[in-house]
Structure formats: structure tokens, C-alpha cells
Design a protein around this motif. Structure first.
Motif, PDB file in Angstrom:
ATOM      1  N   TYR A   8     -60.381  42.825  -7.742  1.00 35.04           N
ATOM      2  CA  TYR A   8     -59.348  43.865  -7.705  1.00 35.04           C
ATOM      3  C   TYR A   8     -58.206  43.440  -8.616  1.00 35.04           C
ATOM      4  O   TYR A   8     -57.801  42.283  -8.614  1.00 35.04           O
ATOM      5  CB  TYR A   8     -58.810  44.058  -6.282  1.00 35.04           C
ATOM      6  CG  TYR A   8     -59.807  44.712  -5.370  1.00 35.04           C
ATOM      7  CD1 TYR A   8     -59.950  46.090  -5.337  1.00 35.04           C
ATOM      8  CD2 TYR A   8     -60.614  43.952  -4.541  1.00 35.04           C
ATOM      9  CE1 TYR A   8     -60.867  46.695  -4.507  1.00 35.04           C
ATOM     10  CE2 TYR A   8     -61.535  44.543  -3.701  1.00 35.04           C
ATOM     11  CZ  TYR A   8     -61.662  45.910  -3.688  1.00 35.04           C
ATOM     12  OH  TYR A   8     -62.576  46.507  -2.868  1.00 35.04           O
ATOM     13  N   PHE A  30     -54.227  44.408  -9.569  1.00 34.48           N
ATOM     14  CA  PHE A  30     -53.012  45.131  -9.197  1.00 34.48           C
ATOM     15  C   PHE A  30     -52.002  44.930 -10.309  1.00 34.48           C
ATOM     16  O   PHE A  30     -51.732  43.801 -10.712  1.00 34.48           O
ATOM     17  CB  PHE A  30     -52.430  44.582  -7.887  1.00 34.48           C
ATOM     18  CG  PHE A  30     -53.218  44.944  -6.672  1.00 34.48           C
ATOM     19  CD1 PHE A  30     -52.785  45.961  -5.837  1.00 34.48           C
ATOM     20  CD2 PHE A  30     -54.383  44.269  -6.357  1.00 34.48           C
ATOM     21  CE1 PHE A  30     -53.505  46.297  -4.712  1.00 34.48           C
ATOM     22  CE2 PHE A  30     -55.114  44.587  -5.229  1.00 34.48           C
ATOM     23  CZ  PHE A  30     -54.671  45.611  -4.406  1.00 34.48           C
ATOM     24  N   TYR A  31     -51.431  46.021 -10.784  1.00 34.88           N
ATOM     25  CA  TYR A  31     -50.372  45.942 -11.792  1.00 34.88           C
ATOM     26  C   TYR A  31     -49.179  46.717 -11.256  1.00 34.88           C
ATOM     27  O   TYR A  31     -49.287  47.882 -10.876  1.00 34.88           O
ATOM     28  CB  TYR A  31     -50.816  46.549 -13.128  1.00 34.88           C
ATOM     29  CG  TYR A  31     -49.681  46.652 -14.110  1.00 34.88           C
ATOM     30  CD1 TYR A  31     -49.311  45.569 -14.899  1.00 34.88           C
ATOM     31  CD2 TYR A  31     -48.935  47.829 -14.219  1.00 34.88           C
ATOM     32  CE1 TYR A  31     -48.249  45.655 -15.779  1.00 34.88           C
ATOM     33  CE2 TYR A  31     -47.868  47.920 -15.097  1.00 34.88           C
ATOM     34  CZ  TYR A  31     -47.538  46.834 -15.864  1.00 34.88           C
ATOM     35  OH  TYR A  31     -46.471  46.923 -16.725  1.00 34.88           O
ATOM     36  N   THR A  32     -48.035  46.068 -11.206  1.00 36.24           N
ATOM     37  CA  THR A  32     -46.801  46.733 -10.793  1.00 36.24           C
ATOM     38  C   THR A  32     -45.639  46.054 -11.498  1.00 36.24           C
ATOM     39  O   THR A  32     -45.834  45.142 -12.304  1.00 36.24           O
ATOM     40  CB  THR A  32     -46.637  46.699  -9.260  1.00 36.24           C
ATOM     41  OG1 THR A  32     -45.538  47.527  -8.886  1.00 36.24           O
ATOM     42  CG2 THR A  32     -46.442  45.288  -8.744  1.00 36.24           C
ATOM     43  N   VAL A  85     -54.107  50.140  -9.577  1.00 36.86           N
ATOM     44  CA  VAL A  85     -55.091  49.298  -8.908  1.00 36.86           C
ATOM     45  C   VAL A  85     -56.471  49.680  -9.414  1.00 36.86           C
ATOM     46  O   VAL A  85     -56.798  50.866  -9.531  1.00 36.86           O
ATOM     47  CB  VAL A  85     -55.045  49.486  -7.377  1.00 36.86           C
ATOM     48  CG1 VAL A  85     -56.063  48.575  -6.690  1.00 36.86           C
ATOM     49  CG2 VAL A  85     -53.647  49.224  -6.833  1.00 36.86           C
ATOM     50  N   SER A  86     -57.276  48.682  -9.717  1.00 36.93           N
ATOM     51  CA  SER A  86     -58.684  48.933 -10.039  1.00 36.93           C
ATOM     52  C   SER A  86     -59.515  47.872  -9.342  1.00 36.93           C
ATOM     53  O   SER A  86     -59.025  46.791  -9.021  1.00 36.93           O
ATOM     54  CB  SER A  86     -58.921  48.891 -11.550  1.00 36.93           C
ATOM     55  OG  SER A  86     -58.729  47.587 -12.046  1.00 36.93           O
ATOM     56  N   VAL A 124     -62.740  51.517  -5.836  1.00 36.40           N
ATOM     57  CA  VAL A 124     -61.544  52.300  -6.163  1.00 36.40           C
ATOM     58  C   VAL A 124     -61.959  53.354  -7.202  1.00 36.40           C
ATOM     59  O   VAL A 124     -62.397  52.993  -8.289  1.00 36.40           O
ATOM     60  CB  VAL A 124     -60.416  51.418  -6.725  1.00 36.40           C
ATOM     61  CG1 VAL A 124     -59.209  52.257  -7.118  1.00 36.40           C
ATOM     62  CG2 VAL A 124     -60.020  50.347  -5.729  1.00 36.40           C
ATOM     63  N   LEU A 151     -48.278  45.645  -0.350  1.00 35.14           N
ATOM     64  CA  LEU A 151     -49.280  44.941  -1.151  1.00 35.14           C
ATOM     65  C   LEU A 151     -50.010  43.858  -0.367  1.00 35.14           C
ATOM     66  O   LEU A 151     -51.239  43.772  -0.413  1.00 35.14           O
ATOM     67  CB  LEU A 151     -48.641  44.343  -2.407  1.00 35.14           C
ATOM     68  CG  LEU A 151     -48.171  45.337  -3.458  1.00 35.14           C
ATOM     69  CD1 LEU A 151     -47.421  44.617  -4.570  1.00 35.14           C
ATOM     70  CD2 LEU A 151     -49.340  46.125  -4.017  1.00 35.14           C
ATOM     71  N   THR A 189     -52.507  45.180   2.187  1.00 34.55           N
ATOM     72  CA  THR A 189     -53.577  45.878   1.472  1.00 34.55           C
ATOM     73  C   THR A 189     -54.547  44.880   0.854  1.00 34.55           C
ATOM     74  O   THR A 189     -55.769  45.017   0.986  1.00 34.55           O
ATOM     75  CB  THR A 189     -52.989  46.794   0.380  1.00 34.55           C
ATOM     76  OG1 THR A 189     -52.143  47.756   1.006  1.00 34.55           O
ATOM     77  CG2 THR A 189     -54.081  47.493  -0.405  1.00 34.55           C
ATOM     78  N   ILE A 190     -54.027  43.863   0.198  1.00 39.65           N
ATOM     79  CA  ILE A 190     -54.878  42.845  -0.427  1.00 39.65           C
ATOM     80  C   ILE A 190     -55.677  42.109   0.639  1.00 39.65           C
ATOM     81  O   ILE A 190     -56.874  41.853   0.475  1.00 39.65           O
ATOM     82  CB  ILE A 190     -54.028  41.888  -1.289  1.00 39.65           C
ATOM     83  CG1 ILE A 190     -53.485  42.647  -2.507  1.00 39.65           C
ATOM     84  CG2 ILE A 190     -54.828  40.668  -1.711  1.00 39.65           C
ATOM     85  CD1 ILE A 190     -52.419  41.907  -3.285  1.00 39.65           C
ATOM     86  N   HIS A 224     -55.528  50.231   2.045  1.00 37.81           N
ATOM     87  CA  HIS A 224     -56.837  49.941   1.465  1.00 37.81           C
ATOM     88  C   HIS A 224     -57.823  51.091   1.656  1.00 37.81           C
ATOM     89  O   HIS A 224     -58.592  51.390   0.763  1.00 37.81           O
ATOM     90  CB  HIS A 224     -57.401  48.631   2.010  1.00 37.81           C
ATOM     91  CG  HIS A 224     -58.038  48.731   3.357  1.00 37.81           C
ATOM     92  ND1 HIS A 224     -57.314  48.784   4.510  1.00 37.81           N
ATOM     93  CD2 HIS A 224     -59.339  48.810   3.697  1.00 37.81           C
ATOM     94  CE1 HIS A 224     -58.131  48.888   5.528  1.00 37.81           C
ATOM     95  NE2 HIS A 224     -59.370  48.899   5.072  1.00 37.81           N
ATOM     96  N   LEU A 270     -57.114  53.700  -0.864  1.00 36.48           N
ATOM     97  CA  LEU A 270     -57.536  53.246  -2.192  1.00 36.48           C
ATOM     98  C   LEU A 270     -59.032  53.453  -2.403  1.00 36.48           C
ATOM     99  O   LEU A 270     -59.475  53.753  -3.509  1.00 36.48           O
ATOM    100  CB  LEU A 270     -57.255  51.750  -2.362  1.00 36.48           C
ATOM    101  CG  LEU A 270     -55.914  51.336  -2.918  1.00 36.48           C
ATOM    102  CD1 LEU A 270     -55.831  49.820  -2.972  1.00 36.48           C
ATOM    103  CD2 LEU A 270     -55.663  51.924  -4.275  1.00 36.48           C
TER     104      LEU A 270
END
Length: 158
Positions: A16, A18-20, A50-51, A55, A70, A73-74, A94, A97
């Protein structure tokens, strides 16, 4: 790159991403020299992409998500949903997602408690205004601070 290394080891499809980001400083927006604790749209909306496995590509969630969401969810993604801790500030999204209905939250509380002090100091710096020859009005801080009453209620927004 990280993506190339994961591709080379065959782990990209099981990872997974995650970009923020942070929302940064105003730097002149909304008439402020610099700051970032007011709740303008540019302050509360930051990118979150998120990819990963399950997803849906190109999907968009239209629900509030906070950075405190986050960690749960992770953790839920890493355990297949087996661990979704109670008592954490965040809420796992999650299931949303992965395309399921529900999950996540319907609202997010945004607060500002000051600069880490036990009590907050309220007030404002006095500005001096000057009109330039071309009609432009400029302002600068003249270094005087005007204290104001602080009740602890009017500095919280939802």
C-alpha cells in the motif's frame, strides 16, 4: 526508486502506498504574513492518495478523513481488518478504501489549542498601514501586541 525495487522483488502488488502532505503556510493568502492554524479551505483540505491491493484505481472517497485516521487504517489494512483499536483518536477507513459501503466517519472535529502552552494567549499584533503612490495599501507589524480576553471557547471550530 522505491517503486522499482518493489517491482524487482515482486512486492509491488502487495504494498500500500499513502501520499499526503501538510497544508503549509499562508504566505500572504487571506491577508496573513504567515500562519497555518485558521480553518480556511486551503488549511483543512490536503492531498491524500492511496493505492494498493484491493483499492479501486481512480476511485474517490467523498467522506472526511483526517491524518489521525492513517494509523488505524494502516493497521487494519495490515491485519485484514482484524485489528481496529478502540480508544484511538482516529477511525479506520480501510473498508471504504477497499470499496465497501460505510466505514470511516461522517465528520471531523478541527481544533486549535495554541502553541503548546498550558493556557492560550489571545490578542493581535498592531499593524501600520500605508498607501503607496500607485494606490497599493501595504501593512507591516509595528511590534505592539494588544492582548484580548481568551475564553477557550471561541478558538474551536467544527
Amino acid at each position: 526508486s522505491v517503486f522499482s525495487a518493489l517491482d524487482a522483488t515482486g512486492r509491488a502488488d502487495a504494498t500500500y502506498f499513502f501520499y499526503t502532505s501538510d497544508h503549509g503556510f499562508h504566505l500572504g493568502q487571506n491577508g496573513m504574513a504567515y500562519d497555518k492554524r485558521q480553518l480556511f479551505e486551503t488549511d483543512v483540505r490536503v492531498p491524500l492518495f492511496v493505492s494498493g491491493p484491493g483499492v479501486p484505481a481512480g476511485a474517490t472517497l467523498h467522506q472526511p478523513v483526517s491524518h489521525v485516521d492513517l494509523a488505524p487504517t494502516i493497521l487494519a489494512l495490515a491485519t485484514g481488518g482484524a485489528l481496529t483499536p478502540d480508544g484511538w483518536d482516529g477511525t479506520s477507513y480501510h473498508s471504504a478504501l477497499l470499496g465497501a459501503a460505510g466505514g470511516g466517519r461522517k465528520d471531523v472535529l478541527l481544533q486549535y489549542y495554541g502553541e503548546g502552552r498550558q493556557t492560550e494567549t489571545c490578542g493581535a499584533h498592531r499593524l501600520a498601514y500605508h498607501t503607496l503612490a500607485d494606490g497599493t495599501v501595504v501593512a507591516w507589524d509595528v511590534g505592539e501586541y494588544e492582548p484580548a480576553p481568551c475564553d477557550g471557547e471561541n478558538n474551536t471550530w467544527a
